[in-house]
Enzyme design. Structure first.
Site, short mmCIF file in Angstrom:
data_model
loop_
_atom_site.label_atom_id
_atom_site.label_comp_id
_atom_site.label_asym_id
_atom_site.label_seq_id
_atom_site.Cartn_x
_atom_site.Cartn_y
_atom_site.Cartn_z
N GLU A 51 33.11 -0.12 -53.22
CA GLU A 51 34.15 -0.28 -52.22
C GLU A 51 35.26 -1.19 -52.76
O GLU A 51 35.02 -2.04 -53.61
CB GLU A 51 33.59 -0.85 -50.92
CG GLU A 51 32.71 0.12 -50.20
CD GLU A 51 32.45 -0.26 -48.75
OE1 GLU A 51 33.15 -1.14 -48.20
OE2 GLU A 51 31.54 0.35 -48.15
N HIS A 58 40.72 -0.02 -46.75
CA HIS A 58 39.46 -0.05 -47.50
C HIS A 58 39.20 1.32 -48.09
O HIS A 58 39.59 2.33 -47.51
CB HIS A 58 38.26 -0.38 -46.59
CG HIS A 58 38.29 -1.72 -45.97
ND1 HIS A 58 37.41 -2.08 -44.98
CD2 HIS A 58 39.07 -2.80 -46.16
CE1 HIS A 58 37.65 -3.31 -44.60
NE2 HIS A 58 38.66 -3.76 -45.29
N HIS A 77 35.97 3.63 -49.11
CA HIS A 77 34.53 3.84 -49.01
C HIS A 77 34.16 5.01 -49.92
O HIS A 77 34.64 6.12 -49.70
CB HIS A 77 34.11 4.16 -47.58
CG HIS A 77 34.24 3.02 -46.63
ND1 HIS A 77 34.00 3.14 -45.28
CD2 HIS A 77 34.58 1.72 -46.82
CE1 HIS A 77 34.20 1.98 -44.69
NE2 HIS A 77 34.55 1.10 -45.60
N ASP A 87 33.79 -3.40 -40.33
CA ASP A 87 35.24 -3.18 -40.44
C ASP A 87 35.90 -3.39 -39.08
O ASP A 87 36.92 -4.08 -38.97
CB ASP A 87 35.56 -1.76 -40.91
CG ASP A 87 35.11 -1.48 -42.33
OD1 ASP A 87 35.00 -2.43 -43.13
OD2 ASP A 87 34.88 -0.29 -42.64
#
Length: 165
Positions: free
Chosen positions: A37, A99, A101, A112
């Site tokens: 990540e 972000h 993933h 989150d």
């Protein structure tokens, strides 16, 4: 392949626009991350009578960030200096977080969402309606997929859907 430039809430109150240049930067950060990540912050300004966030900069992870296969904790090293520079240069400011993933679906985790609630309620950020952009490669590992949401204090995340031309 690039993704849509414009996203809007169903009610029309919130929007996000991300340029091709910033899309290329985001894709590059995700490619560099590989199977772990990563993330950063979204910077820019509001347009269209303050209803649409225009992303003018996407940062990578600060060097003090913590990254694993299943978690990302964004650091802060150098961010205040960058925020100050962008404010002086073109009146850009903090809009939210992004972000990556490494999973098929760009889905925000409970962590989150909790982080975004904290940001929305914090005077330190000065951003009562921060954006969260989650990216993933999807099933075919060729097209970056996104989910975009607005987070308001004491509200559920409000999804923004891609506006296709």
């Amino acid at each position: 392949m690039l993704f849509p430039h414009d996203y809007r809430s169903e009610c029309g109150k919130f929007g996000l626009r991300i340029s091709e240049k910033q899309q290329v930067a985001l894709i590059s950060f995700c490619q560099q991350a590989g199977g772990i990540e990563t993330g950063g912050i979204l910077l820019g300004r509001y347009i269209e009578a303050d209803s649409c966030a225009l992303v003018t900069s996407v940062t990578g992870p600060p060097r003090d960030s913590k990254r694993t296969r299943f978690t990302f904790q964004r650091g802060v090293h150098g961010l205040q200096r960058l925020l100050d520079q962008l404010w002086r240069r073109n009146k850009a400011y903090y809009l939210g977080e992004w972000h990556y993933h490494p999973a098929p679906a760009p889905t925000a985790s409970a962590q989150d969402n909790a982080q975004m609630q904290e940001i929305a309620g914090s005077e330190k950020y000065g951003c009562p309606e921060p954006l969260l952009l989650i990216a993933s490669w999807g099933d075919n590992s060729k097209d970056l997929r996104l989910s975009v949401s607005v987070h308001r204090s004491n509200h559920l995340p409000l999804p923004l859907k891609a506006e296709i031309d």
